[in-house]
Design a protein around this motif. Structure first.
Motif, PDB file in Angstrom:
ATOM      1  N   LEU B 279      38.689 126.157 -25.866  1.00  0.00           N
ATOM      2  CA  LEU B 279      38.498 126.096 -24.447  1.00  0.00           C
ATOM      3  C   LEU B 279      39.731 125.442 -23.529  1.00  0.00           C
ATOM      4  CD1 LEU B 279      35.008 124.526 -24.419  1.00  0.00           C
ATOM      5  CD2 LEU B 279      35.373 126.848 -24.148  1.00  0.00           C
ATOM      6  N   PHE B 280      40.610 125.126 -24.454  1.00  0.00           N
ATOM      7  CA  PHE B 280      42.032 124.644 -23.847  1.00  0.00           C
ATOM      8  C   PHE B 280      43.088 125.602 -23.499  1.00  0.00           C
ATOM      9  CE2 PHE B 280      39.456 120.974 -25.560  1.00  0.00           C
ATOM     10  CZ  PHE B 280      39.643 119.995 -24.605  1.00  0.00           C
ATOM     11  N   LYS B 281      42.681 126.762 -23.737  1.00  0.00           N
ATOM     12  CA  LYS B 281      43.499 127.989 -23.245  1.00  0.00           C
ATOM     13  C   LYS B 281      43.294 127.849 -21.762  1.00  0.00           C
ATOM     14  CE  LYS B 281      43.453 130.804 -27.270  1.00  0.00           C
ATOM     15  NZ  LYS B 281      42.841 131.734 -28.105  1.00  0.00           N
ATOM     16  N   GLU B 282      44.137 128.426 -20.992  1.00  0.00           N
ATOM     17  CA  GLU B 282      44.399 128.397 -19.520  1.00  0.00           C
ATOM     18  C   GLU B 282      43.045 129.414 -19.153  1.00  0.00           C
ATOM     19  OE1 GLU B 282      48.502 128.739 -18.026  1.00  0.00           O
ATOM     20  OE2 GLU B 282      47.306 129.461 -16.062  1.00  0.00           O
ATOM     21  N   GLU B 283      42.718 130.272 -19.748  1.00  0.00           N
ATOM     22  CA  GLU B 283      41.924 131.302 -19.188  1.00  0.00           C
ATOM     23  C   GLU B 283      40.437 130.925 -19.325  1.00  0.00           C
ATOM     24  OE1 GLU B 283      43.888 131.967 -21.706  1.00  0.00           O
ATOM     25  OE2 GLU B 283      43.080 133.353 -23.511  1.00  0.00           O
ATOM     26  N   ASN B 284      40.221 129.907 -19.972  1.00  0.00           N
ATOM     27  CA  ASN B 284      39.152 129.296 -20.457  1.00  0.00           C
ATOM     28  C   ASN B 284      38.732 127.882 -19.735  1.00  0.00           C
ATOM     29  OD1 ASN B 284      38.230 131.532 -21.988  1.00  0.00           O
ATOM     30  ND2 ASN B 284      39.025 130.558 -23.969  1.00  0.00           N
ATOM     31  N   ALA B 285      39.627 127.710 -18.680  1.00  0.00           N
ATOM     32  CA  ALA B 285      39.379 126.313 -18.089  1.00  0.00           C
ATOM     33  C   ALA B 285      37.899 126.446 -17.477  1.00  0.00           C
ATOM     34  CB  ALA B 285      40.293 126.198 -16.975  1.00  0.00           C
ATOM     35  N   TRP B 286      37.354 127.410 -16.850  1.00  0.00           N
ATOM     36  CA  TRP B 286      36.162 127.638 -16.185  1.00  0.00           C
ATOM     37  C   TRP B 286      35.187 127.158 -17.037  1.00  0.00           C
ATOM     38  CZ3 TRP B 286      32.057 130.789 -17.632  1.00  0.00           C
ATOM     39  CH2 TRP B 286      32.424 131.734 -18.806  1.00  0.00           C
ATOM     40  N   VAL B 287      35.181 127.340 -18.465  1.00  0.00           N
ATOM     41  CA  VAL B 287      34.067 127.073 -19.468  1.00  0.00           C
ATOM     42  C   VAL B 287      33.899 125.364 -19.358  1.00  0.00           C
ATOM     43  CG1 VAL B 287      33.219 127.243 -21.849  1.00  0.00           C
ATOM     44  CG2 VAL B 287      34.516 129.079 -20.867  1.00  0.00           C
ATOM     45  N   ILE B 288      35.104 124.959 -19.396  1.00  0.00           N
ATOM     46  CA  ILE B 288      35.037 123.291 -19.374  1.00  0.00           C
ATOM     47  C   ILE B 288      34.479 122.823 -18.066  1.00  0.00           C
ATOM     48  CG2 ILE B 288      36.429 121.224 -19.528  1.00  0.00           C
ATOM     49  CD1 ILE B 288      38.176 122.367 -21.533  1.00  0.00           C
ATOM     50  N   GLU B 289      34.840 123.460 -17.006  1.00  0.00           N
ATOM     51  CA  GLU B 289      34.134 122.964 -15.820  1.00  0.00           C
ATOM     52  C   GLU B 289      32.873 123.374 -15.567  1.00  0.00           C
ATOM     53  OE1 GLU B 289      35.884 124.908 -11.888  1.00  0.00           O
ATOM     54  OE2 GLU B 289      37.690 124.446 -12.908  1.00  0.00           O
ATOM     55  N   GLU B 290      32.295 124.431 -16.122  1.00  0.00           N
ATOM     56  CA  GLU B 290      30.894 124.811 -16.101  1.00  0.00           C
ATOM     57  C   GLU B 290      30.178 123.655 -16.947  1.00  0.00           C
ATOM     58  OE1 GLU B 290      28.879 126.661 -14.475  1.00  0.00           O
ATOM     59  OE2 GLU B 290      27.297 126.403 -15.840  1.00  0.00           O
ATOM     60  N   TYR B 291      30.932 123.423 -18.145  1.00  0.00           N
ATOM     61  CA  TYR B 291      29.986 122.552 -19.132  1.00  0.00           C
ATOM     62  C   TYR B 291      30.008 121.083 -18.357  1.00  0.00           C
ATOM     63  CZ  TYR B 291      29.146 120.534 -23.685  1.00  0.00           C
ATOM     64  OH  TYR B 291      28.451 119.727 -24.691  1.00  0.00           O
ATOM     65  N   GLN B 292      30.883 120.852 -17.495  1.00  0.00           N
ATOM     66  CA  GLN B 292      30.959 119.332 -16.975  1.00  0.00           C
ATOM     67  C   GLN B 292      29.857 119.383 -16.110  1.00  0.00           C
ATOM     68  OE1 GLN B 292      33.267 116.492 -17.193  1.00  0.00           O
ATOM     69  NE2 GLN B 292      31.225 115.677 -16.424  1.00  0.00           N
ATOM     70  N   LYS B 293      29.727 120.528 -15.379  1.00  0.00           N
ATOM     71  CA  LYS B 293      28.548 120.788 -14.280  1.00  0.00           C
ATOM     72  C   LYS B 293      27.283 120.790 -14.957  1.00  0.00           C
ATOM     73  CE  LYS B 293      27.139 124.125 -11.505  1.00  0.00           C
ATOM     74  NZ  LYS B 293      27.315 125.611 -11.577  1.00  0.00           N
ATOM     75  N   GLN B 294      27.242 121.259 -15.925  1.00  0.00           N
ATOM     76  CA  GLN B 294      25.880 121.108 -16.703  1.00  0.00           C
ATOM     77  C   GLN B 294      25.604 119.652 -17.188  1.00  0.00           C
ATOM     78  OE1 GLN B 294      25.821 123.822 -20.159  1.00  0.00           O
ATOM     79  NE2 GLN B 294      26.174 125.542 -18.783  1.00  0.00           N
ATOM     80  N   VAL B 295      26.701 119.103 -17.583  1.00  0.00           N
ATOM     81  CA  VAL B 295      26.239 117.592 -17.981  1.00  0.00           C
ATOM     82  C   VAL B 295      25.818 116.728 -16.921  1.00  0.00           C
ATOM     83  CG1 VAL B 295      27.372 115.533 -19.124  1.00  0.00           C
ATOM     84  CG2 VAL B 295      27.559 117.985 -20.214  1.00  0.00           C
ATOM     85  N   ASP B 296      26.551 116.813 -15.766  1.00  0.00           N
ATOM     86  CA  ASP B 296      26.484 116.413 -14.435  1.00  0.00           C
ATOM     87  C   ASP B 296      25.092 116.504 -14.055  1.00  0.00           C
ATOM     88  OD1 ASP B 296      28.874 115.082 -14.885  1.00  0.00           O
ATOM     89  OD2 ASP B 296      29.817 116.238 -13.052  1.00  0.00           O
ATOM     90  N   GLU B 297      24.550 117.526 -13.956  1.00  0.00           N
ATOM     91  CA  GLU B 297      23.275 117.962 -13.512  1.00  0.00           C
ATOM     92  C   GLU B 297      22.237 117.234 -14.426  1.00  0.00           C
ATOM     93  OE1 GLU B 297      24.118 122.472 -11.955  1.00  0.00           O
ATOM     94  OE2 GLU B 297      22.864 122.516 -13.591  1.00  0.00           O
ATOM     95  N   ASP B 298      22.444 117.541 -15.672  1.00  0.00           N
ATOM     96  CA  ASP B 298      21.275 116.705 -16.539  1.00  0.00           C
ATOM     97  C   ASP B 298      21.295 115.480 -16.227  1.00  0.00           C
ATOM     98  OD1 ASP B 298      20.886 119.356 -17.495  1.00  0.00           O
ATOM     99  OD2 ASP B 298      21.803 118.986 -19.398  1.00  0.00           O
ATOM    100  N   TRP B 299      22.356 114.587 -16.172  1.00  0.00           N
ATOM    101  CA  TRP B 299      22.411 113.419 -16.092  1.00  0.00           C
ATOM    102  C   TRP B 299      21.848 112.957 -14.848  1.00  0.00           C
ATOM    103  CZ3 TRP B 299      22.558 109.130 -18.810  1.00  0.00           C
ATOM    104  CH2 TRP B 299      23.062 107.861 -18.281  1.00  0.00           C
ATOM    105  N   GLU B 300      21.988 113.619 -13.508  1.00  0.00           N
ATOM    106  CA  GLU B 300      21.325 113.340 -12.483  1.00  0.00           C
ATOM    107  C   GLU B 300      19.899 113.621 -12.297  1.00  0.00           C
ATOM    108  OE1 GLU B 300      22.020 115.047  -8.092  1.00  0.00           O
ATOM    109  OE2 GLU B 300      23.996 114.827  -9.160  1.00  0.00           O
ATOM    110  N   GLU B 301      19.467 114.732 -13.167  1.00  0.00           N
ATOM    111  CA  GLU B 301      18.134 114.918 -13.133  1.00  0.00           C
ATOM    112  C   GLU B 301      17.376 113.782 -13.931  1.00  0.00           C
ATOM    113  OE1 GLU B 301      15.712 118.704 -14.429  1.00  0.00           O
ATOM    114  OE2 GLU B 301      16.355 117.486 -16.264  1.00  0.00           O
TER     115      GLU B 301
END
Ligand SMILES: Cc1ncc(C[n+]2csc(CCOP(=O)(O)OP(=O)(O)O)c2C)c(N)n1
Ligand code: SF4
Ligand code: SF4
Lengths: 104, 310
Positions: B279-301
């Motif tokens: 995930l720390f390869k440049e082309e996979n940065a979006w995966v980390i971003e998406e993962y963070q989004k999921q975690v934030d959503e769940d925490w908020e929910e």
């Protein structure tokens, strides 16, 4: 460790000997490092006891006494979680003896 | 409040000589959770690391009554056992006030996936037992295949990161909420790095009348690919990043049991683990971003659920 033959084993994979895994000495597959206990630094918080996956931390009442190397696999969790400023547990290198599964 | 030194004096129901890996999280969970009851205890265990590593015939690491079950039916096995004891009491073969506790357990493969139907059925029928899932995020015992509990973006043998995919593309199933939707008396998420919370939750689970479900995060150095001495530190990071929030649903009321002082970025959770290395390869940065989004959503929910069920 003596291995039973089919004549001695209970039929139906029933094991009436609760907890007899203590005969398996997991210390024989230790990583090559082992924990050393430095008693004078120990505050007896029991975190090493709590976090040892192989039940290898010896306690006596409310005191930690050290390690049972028959079971210690050398994972280093106890040393990592020991909270004292001057470490009460350090990991030291040892000569690796390959697991033989041989006679006791 | 229970003291560590006090519970340490109690007898171990899981003992030394088991064959789990160096640094495995499973024994840490059971060492604490099984101390939460001192009554006679019967355990059913679906196949998986715990089962296989504790019962290499003719040895057993169980110092209590323990029954093997197939991969898919730990809950059904325990439902039958619990019903049998009820019947023994009804027929006067056991004293009515004889306390016996029942626990079914499996990994995430045996719980989130193949055992879900048996689990759902037993919970819905209201059997009086505790189900404990140790969620090590994979089918670890058979070599690390992905399960529905494997996190988004993780590389597993059946979701290998490479030129085709950046690891698992599906979001982790939220099993704890599925169990909460059964409206059973007690559902909780716990973590071995917080023993007191785990102990309290196991105690409540054993004490409630009716079904209880515990979902416990279980670091696995072998499949997550990190240094085995870091098991507890990594489990703490899961709490501090809110990747694995600690909460309970007590008779329908949601309660968060741990709020980090400062919510950390998911990268702190991803970085030490080999299964997320790609995930720390440049082309996979979006995966980390998406993962963070999921975690934030769940925490908020989760916060909304707390509010809604106040
Ligand atoms: C019906 C069936 N399918 C497959 C298997 C092979 N099998 C044994 S354990 C296991 C994986 C268990 O995974 P999980 O429940 O996550 O527990 P873990 O190994 O991670 O502890 C599999 C696939 C089986 N025993 N039965
Ligand atoms: S090194 Fe690991 S197995 Fe050995 S005593 Fe420490 S925690 Fe237990
Ligand atoms: S593979 Fe993982 S869960 Fe299984 S025994 Fe090893 S460390 Fe524990």
């Amino acid at each position: 460790m003596k291995k039973e033959t089919w004549k001695e084993l209970t039929i139906g994979t029933i094991n009436p000997n609760a907890g007899n895994s203590v005969q398996n000495h997991t210390g024989t597959w230790r990583s090559g490092t082992k924990p050393e206990f430095i008693e004078e630094h120990c505050i007896h918080c029991f975190f090493c006891w709590l976090y040892c996956p192989h039940f290898a931390v010896v306690i006596d009442g409310d005191k930690v006494k050290g390690f049972n190397y028959d079971y210690c696999t050398g994972c280093g969790l106890c040393a990592e979680e020991c909270p004292t400023k001057e470490k009460s547990i350090i990991m030291v290198k040892e000569n690796v003896q390959l697991a033989g599964g041989g006679e006791e | 409040m229970a003291k560590l030194k006090d519970i340490a004096q109690l007898e171990d129901r899981l003992v030394a000589g088991h064959g789990m890996c160096l640094g495995c999280g499973i024994p840490l969970i059971f060492k604490v959770a099984l101390r939460a009851t001192e009554d006679p205890l019967i355990i059913s265990n679906a196949t998986g690391c715990l089962e296989v590593c504790t019962t290499i015939f003719p040895r057993t690491a169980w110092n209590t009554t323990w029954v093997h079950s197939a991969f898919e039916n730990a809950a059904a096995t325990m439902a039958g056992i619990e019903a049998m004891y009820k019947s023994l009491k009804r027929n006067g073969k056991l004293p009515q006030d004889k306390e016996i506790k029942f626990l079914a357990t499996a990994g995430d493969g045996g719980t989130y996936d193949i055992g879900l139907q048996a689990l759902s059925g037993a919970m819905e029928r209201g059997h009086n037992f505790v189900y404990l899932c140790y969620d090590n995020n994979a089918y670890a015992n058979t070599g690390g295949q992905r399960s529905s509990a494997t996190p988004f973006g993780a590389s597993a043998t059946t979701s290998p990161a490479g030129s085709e995919i950046p690891g698992k593309l599906q979001r982790k199933k939220d099993l704890t909420k599925i169990l909460a939707a059964h409206n059973i008396p007690y559902v909780a998420q716990a973590n071995p790095a917080r023993w007191q919370d785990l102990y309290n939750k196991a105690k409540k689970a054993f004490e409630v009348e009716g079904p209880a479900f515990l979902n416990v995060l279980c670091p696995c150095p072998t499949e997550w690919k990190y240094d085995e001495s870091m098991t507890v530190k990594l489990a703490k990071t899961a709490m501090d990043t809110c990747v694995w929030p600690l909460y309970e649903v007590d008779n329908g009321k949601y309660k968060i049991n741990y709020t980090p002082k400062e919510k950390k970025s998911v990268t702190e959770w991803l970085k030490p683990q080999g299964r997320f290395r790609h995930l720390f390869k440049e082309e996979n940065a979006w995966v980390i971003e998406e993962y963070q989004k999921q975690v934030d959503e769940d925490w908020e929910e989760l916060h909304k659920l707390v509010e809604m069920t106040k």
